[in-house]
Design a protein around this motif. Sequence first.
Motif, short mmCIF file in Angstrom:
data_model
loop_
_atom_site.label_atom_id
_atom_site.label_comp_id
_atom_site.label_asym_id
_atom_site.label_seq_id
_atom_site.Cartn_x
_atom_site.Cartn_y
_atom_site.Cartn_z
N HIS A 189 0.08 7.00 8.85
CA HIS A 189 0.85 6.21 7.87
C HIS A 189 0.31 6.43 6.46
O HIS A 189 -0.90 6.43 6.23
CB HIS A 189 0.77 4.72 8.24
CG HIS A 189 1.61 3.84 7.36
ND1 HIS A 189 2.99 3.95 7.28
CD2 HIS A 189 1.24 2.83 6.51
CE1 HIS A 189 3.44 3.05 6.43
NE2 HIS A 189 2.41 2.36 5.94
N ASP A 190 1.21 6.62 5.52
CA ASP A 190 0.94 6.82 4.09
C ASP A 190 0.47 8.22 3.74
O ASP A 190 0.21 8.50 2.56
CB ASP A 190 -0.08 5.79 3.56
CG ASP A 190 0.54 4.41 3.38
OD1 ASP A 190 1.76 4.34 3.12
OD2 ASP A 190 -0.19 3.40 3.51
N VAL A 244 -1.32 11.66 -0.91
CA VAL A 244 -0.78 10.30 -0.79
C VAL A 244 -0.13 9.91 -2.11
O VAL A 244 -0.28 10.60 -3.13
CB VAL A 244 -1.90 9.28 -0.43
CG1 VAL A 244 -2.59 9.66 0.87
CG2 VAL A 244 -2.92 9.18 -1.56
N ASP A 245 0.59 8.80 -2.10
CA ASP A 245 1.21 8.27 -3.32
C ASP A 245 0.12 8.03 -4.36
O ASP A 245 -0.88 7.36 -4.11
CB ASP A 245 1.91 6.95 -2.97
CG ASP A 245 2.73 6.40 -4.14
OD1 ASP A 245 2.43 6.76 -5.30
OD2 ASP A 245 3.65 5.60 -3.88
N LEU A 256 -1.35 4.46 -5.13
CA LEU A 256 -2.16 3.67 -4.19
C LEU A 256 -3.51 3.32 -4.81
O LEU A 256 -4.04 4.09 -5.63
CB LEU A 256 -2.39 4.45 -2.89
CG LEU A 256 -1.19 4.75 -2.00
CD1 LEU A 256 -1.65 5.49 -0.74
CD2 LEU A 256 -0.48 3.46 -1.60
N HIS A 259 -7.11 1.65 -0.79
CA HIS A 259 -6.06 2.02 0.15
C HIS A 259 -6.16 3.50 0.52
O HIS A 259 -6.04 3.88 1.69
CB HIS A 259 -4.69 1.71 -0.45
CG HIS A 259 -3.58 1.76 0.54
ND1 HIS A 259 -2.34 1.19 0.31
CD2 HIS A 259 -3.49 2.31 1.78
CE1 HIS A 259 -1.56 1.39 1.36
NE2 HIS A 259 -2.24 2.07 2.26
N VAL A 284 -6.74 5.19 4.21
CA VAL A 284 -5.89 6.24 4.78
C VAL A 284 -6.75 7.41 5.26
O VAL A 284 -6.53 7.96 6.35
CB VAL A 284 -4.84 6.72 3.76
CG1 VAL A 284 -4.07 7.94 4.31
CG2 VAL A 284 -3.87 5.61 3.40
#
Length: 307
Positions: A231-232, A256-257, A260, A264, A268
């Motif tokens: 996830h992510d 990742v974004d 974040l 976070h 991840v």
Amino acid sequence: MTGFERASGSPALRVSGVSLALNVTLAATKIATGVIGDSYALIADGIESTMDVVSSLVVWGGLRVASRPPDESHPYGHGKADSLAAALVALLMLGAAALIAAQSIHGIRTPHAAPAWYTLAVLAGVVLLKEGMFRWVQRAGADVGSGALRGEAWHHRSDAITSAAAFVGIGVALVGGPAFAMADEWAALIACVVIAYNAARLLIPAVNETMDAAVTGATERRVREVAGAVHDVEDVEKCRIRRAGTGLLVEIHIEVDGDLTVRHGHDVAHDVKDALLAAGLGVVDVVVHVEPVPVKAGGASSSPGTP
């Protein structure tokens, strides 16, 4: 228990111990029978089995070292001991092939009587036993991912091949009479070529592992799939995998974004590491580098699925 210990633990050591005991017994039996039965090929075969004893000791020692957990001096563990043991076993096989070739040439140049008939019975038993050991040890090596055990397995098959060649040669010598007395030595020479070929097949991957050659293909694709499914994780940019004996060391870059939080992103990365360790791929350590998804010229994220 660490991944290295799981991969190189007691089952593999037990297999290596059985191989060692068997090789000691067969070496003594073959040399004694060859001397009594006047078979140069059987004596040479016994010498090859003596080399098997040395290789079994090398494999056993390599697995013992490889099973040690990481420490201050070896933060990535001791798995490379398995690759070094595999390379040494391959070199011992080459040495055995050269020794048998020298013994066979000496036998061809030295006239002697045909071997005794009972040497055939000993060789038939050896072939069956060694082929069975090859299959058992090969399976064990595949189960734990040990190059040293795979090398040990091929050493058993090489012994079966030399024994089979000696069986054919002695059979020809007994049936053909004095004119074919040297047939067992010629058969042993042919077997040397097969042993040398198998040794080269073992040596090349062992050297590659020692030099940190990349693990690619299906393994890399599976690592990327497992990491990408976390996830992510938007994408997997880089993935480097190398073998450390019985385990795999992975260095992976995930995207990742970019918005974040650091915490976070850190979580991840931990999720990716945990997923890879639990994926059943033999991964024993993972380094995860977190990067933001590249931004397009218009300012939008270029991650998969972004409009």
